[in-house]
Design a protein around this motif. Structure first.
Motif, PDB file in Angstrom:
ATOM      1  N   MET A 110       0.832  -1.205   0.000  1.00 18.67           N
ATOM      2  CA  MET A 110       0.000   0.000   0.000  1.00 18.67           C
ATOM      3  C   MET A 110       0.870   1.260   0.000  1.00 18.67           C
ATOM      4  O   MET A 110       0.576   2.234  -0.712  1.00 18.67           O
ATOM      5  N   ALA A 111       1.947   1.255   0.765  1.00 18.40           N
ATOM      6  CA  ALA A 111       2.839   2.413   0.818  1.00 18.40           C
ATOM      7  C   ALA A 111       3.518   2.635  -0.532  1.00 18.40           C
ATOM      8  O   ALA A 111       3.693   3.782  -0.974  1.00 18.40           O
ATOM      9  N   ARG A 112       3.891   1.539  -1.207  1.00 17.70           N
ATOM     10  CA  ARG A 112       4.524   1.670  -2.525  1.00 17.70           C
ATOM     11  C   ARG A 112       3.541   2.215  -3.549  1.00 17.70           C
ATOM     12  O   ARG A 112       3.928   2.961  -4.463  1.00 17.70           O
ATOM     13  N   ILE A 113       2.275   1.852  -3.421  1.00 16.15           N
ATOM     14  CA  ILE A 113       1.254   2.383  -4.331  1.00 16.15           C
ATOM     15  C   ILE A 113       1.138   3.894  -4.168  1.00 16.15           C
ATOM     16  O   ILE A 113       1.109   4.650  -5.155  1.00 16.15           O
ATOM     17  N   ILE A 114       1.092   4.362  -2.914  1.00 16.44           N
ATOM     18  CA  ILE A 114       0.976   5.800  -2.643  1.00 16.44           C
ATOM     19  C   ILE A 114       2.209   6.536  -3.155  1.00 16.44           C
ATOM     20  O   ILE A 114       2.116   7.594  -3.786  1.00 16.44           O
TER      21      ILE A 114
END
Length: 409
Positions: free
Chosen positions: A108-112
């Protein structure tokens, strides 16, 4: 402001090149640090190569989608403001990566991070194209792309050392601290880049995006970018896993491996940039691509060998990668008209990221490990696929070269 008529570089011109280079340094470091952390992540989060491919792809896919969504608006605003907004979002996403403590939260952090960071490269390219002539861009892009080498000389070895000493999340917090300082420099030192706003353009954002995609000449550039990106992204995510588990490189030796290839990049990029301005860009691209593909085949078929040989082959591979990157980007930057540069660069960067995401995911399905510490299998197949795609890239870039030559007449 425009620098179109200047033969040399003023102090402000040099500042623009520096700030774009160091911005690219943090963006590239944030993405590149995932590869050397790969072996740590597999063992700490108990994931397999396919899962790791998804972690890498998550950034790439979100960056690609973000670029497409913003492409229609890219020529509607001052490019400095766009750069600052998206860079701030990138800082927030990278900070969340530093807080991640599981596979799902990291994805999720990489997506953001990708939603914001993936657009910054296209904004930087649009700024370069706005402010510097085609005859200057080889040198400018050579220096800006030094961020790639600097990330390996300084960022990745330091990041690996910190990750081995503390946790794999710590390098992301290091990037955040540096990025905040850069954001302040952009806000207070970079002048507005808004000459493109004086060109009449009444198209609505989505219509502007659609017309840019519809342009036949632009689609040639887009297609070349896709194949260049697929070839470039397939090997990279699994390089450290291959080095540790197949070539016998110790985890504590990895910083030296990246420092050696990164130092080579720093030394060669100014030379390649100048060479790109002095000789035929397409010819340089072809020579560099063939060189890269030859080393790629040799490297992916290696077994346990001395560290010095691994270093040497990494340096030779990096020479090929860097030497094709500068002329290909310079040629592609000459494809769009001034009124379409922002949209073209955004779409181009999006396709680059999406293609890279597909490449990482596909490579993740090709390679496999029986256990966390067993050799990485089928990496040689990845090398053969990269070679085939590289040949297609040469053919597509030939069309881009003919297009640029025609437009300059």
């Amino acid at each position: 402001m425009t620098i179109e008529n200047k033969a040399g570089f003023s102090n402000y011109d040099k500042f623009v090149v520096f700030i774009l280079a160091i911005t690219q340094f943090t963006i590239i470091l944030d993405f590149m640090v995932m590869a050397p952390l790969g072996d740590l992540l597999l063992k700490d989060l108990h994931i397999n190569p396919t899962d790791f491919g998804i972690v890498v792809s998550a950034y790439a896919f979100s960056a690609g989608i973000s670029g497409l969504l913003t492409a229609g608006f890219a020529d509607k605003f001052d490019r400095k403001r766009l750069l600052l907004v998206f860079y701030s979002g990138f800082i927030i996403g990278t900070f969340l990566c530093g807080l991640a403590n599981s596979y799902s939260t990291l994805v999720m952090a990489r997506i953001i991070t990708g939603l914001f960071g993936g657009v910054i490269g296209s904004i930087s390219m649009a700024i370069i194209t706005d402010l510097f002539t085609l005859q200057q861009r080889g040198r400018v892009m050579g220096f800006v792309q030094m961020g790639f080498g600097a990330s390996q000389v300084l960022g990745i070895p330091i990041g690996l050392y910190i990750a081995n000493k503390y946790t794999w999340e710590t390098p992301f917090l290091m990037i955040v601290g540096l990025s905040i300082c850069i954001a302040f420099a952009i806000a207070f030192k970079l002048k507005p880049v808004n000459e493109h706003l004086k060109i009449p353009n009444d198209k609505k954002p989505l219509l502007h995006l659609w017309h840019t995609i519809q342009n036949k000449d632009y689609r040639i550039g887009f297609l070349a970018t896709v194949f260049l990106s697929i070839g470039g992204f397939m090997m990279m995510p699994f390089g450290t896993i291959f080095a540790v588990n197949n070539l016998g490189v110790l985890p504590e030796e990895l910083p030296f491996l990246f420092m050696a290839s990164g130092t080579c990049s720093l030394l060669i990029m100014p030379f390649i940039g100048k060479l790109s301005d002095q000789m035929d860009k397409y010819k340089l691209f072809v020579i560099a691509t063939l060189w890269m593909l030859l080393i790629c085949i040799i490297y992916t078929n290696l077994f346990a060998v001395p560290l010095w040989l691994v270093m040497l082959l990494n340096i030779l591979l990096m020479i090929g990668i860097m030497s094709r990157m500068v002329p290909s980007q310079a040629l592609t930057s000459a494809v769009p008209q001034p009124k379409d540069r922002g949209a073209f660069m955004s779409i181009n960067a999006s396709l680059q990221q999406i293609a890279g995401g597909i490449a990482s995911a596909v490579a993740g399905f090709i390679v496999f490990q029986d256990t966390e510490n067993s050799p990485l299998m089928n990496y040689d197949i990845v090398g053969y696929v990269v070679t085939a795609i590289g040949i297609l890239g040469i053919l597509l870039m030939a069309r881009v070269n003919r297009l640029v030559t025609r437009n300059r007449r």
